[in-house]
Design a protein around this motif. Structure first.
Motif, mmCIF file in Angstrom:
data_model
loop_
_atom_site.group_PDB
_atom_site.id
_atom_site.type_symbol
_atom_site.label_atom_id
_atom_site.label_comp_id
_atom_site.label_asym_id
_atom_site.label_seq_id
_atom_site.Cartn_x
_atom_site.Cartn_y
_atom_site.Cartn_z
ATOM 1 N N PHE A 221 0.936 -1.411 -0.440
ATOM 2 C CA PHE A 221 -0.052 0.041 -0.093
ATOM 3 C C PHE A 221 0.218 1.351 0.001
ATOM 4 N N ARG B 120 0.573 5.428 -0.064
ATOM 5 C CA ARG B 120 -0.074 6.757 0.395
ATOM 6 C C ARG B 120 0.338 7.873 -0.461
ATOM 7 N N ASP C 206 -12.431 13.743 -8.650
ATOM 8 C CA ASP C 206 -12.152 12.217 -8.316
ATOM 9 C C ASP C 206 -11.356 12.217 -8.442
ATOM 10 N N LEU D 40 -7.409 1.199 -6.296
ATOM 11 C CA LEU D 40 -7.611 2.779 -5.429
ATOM 12 C C LEU D 40 -8.535 2.050 -4.149
ATOM 13 N N GLN D 41 -7.779 2.015 -2.749
ATOM 14 C CA GLN D 41 -8.535 1.305 -1.670
ATOM 15 C C GLN D 41 -9.221 1.767 -0.574
ATOM 16 N N GLN D 42 -9.005 3.832 -0.795
ATOM 17 C CA GLN D 42 -9.591 4.543 0.136
ATOM 18 C C GLN D 42 -9.264 5.669 -0.382
ATOM 19 N N ALA D 43 -10.353 7.002 -0.421
ATOM 20 C CA ALA D 43 -9.699 8.223 -0.791
ATOM 21 C C ALA D 43 -10.395 9.018 -0.113
ATOM 22 N N SER D 44 -9.367 10.211 0.334
ATOM 23 C CA SER D 44 -10.125 11.651 1.119
ATOM 24 C C SER D 44 -9.394 12.694 0.226
ATOM 25 N N TRP D 45 -10.715 14.036 0.456
ATOM 26 C CA TRP D 45 -9.790 15.177 -0.391
ATOM 27 C C TRP D 45 -10.934 16.086 0.547
#
Length: 110
Positions: free
Chosen positions: A9, A11, A65, A78-83
Motif C-alpha cells: 500500500f 499513500r 474524483d 484505489l483502496q481509500q480516498a479522502s479529499w
C-alpha cells in the motif's frame, strides 16, 4: 525494495491550487453531476445541491474524483480516498507556497 516486509500500500499525497475563472460554470457542472447520480439519497442530494450552490470550493469537491486520477494507472487499485477543498489566499511568490517543503526527509541527519 521488494522484501516481504514491504507493504503493497502506498499513500499518495497531492495538493492542488486551482484558480477559478468561471464559478457559475463550476456550480452548474456540480449540480449536473448531483442530478445525474441516480444512487444518491434524496437527503444527501438536497444537502449537496445547497453546498455547491453556496460555495465554489464545495462544487469543485463534487467534480474532482480521486478515482479518476488513478483509474488508468496499470497495476493499482484505489483502496481509500479522502479529499477536501477550501478557499485560500494564494501568493505564488510567497515562501509559504514553496512546493519543495514536503520533500525534506525529517529522519535525515543532514
Amino acid at each position: 525494495m521488494s522484501t516481504p516486509e514491504t507493504s503493497r500500500f502506498v499513500r499518495l499525497r497531492v495538493e492542488l491550487v486551482l484558480e477559478v475563472e468561471d464559478a457559475d460554470g463550476i456550480t452548474k457542472a456540480a449540480l449536473r453531476r448531483i442530478a445525474d447520480d441516480g444512487e444518491m439519497p434524496a437527503a444527501e442530494r438536497a444537502h449537496g445541491e445547497a453546498a455547491v450552490t453556496e460555495d465554489t470550493a464545495e462544487a469543485l469537491a463534487y467534480l474532482v474524483d480521486p478515482f479518476d486520477l488513478v483509474s488508468k494507472v496499470p497495476g493499482v487499485e484505489l483502496q481509500q480516498a479522502s479529499w477536501s477543498s477550501e478557499r485560500i489566499e494564494y501568493d505564488p511568490d510567497s515562501p509559504d507556497w514553496d512546493l519543495d517543503e514536503d520533500d525534506v526527509d525529517d529522519d535525515s541527519d543532514s
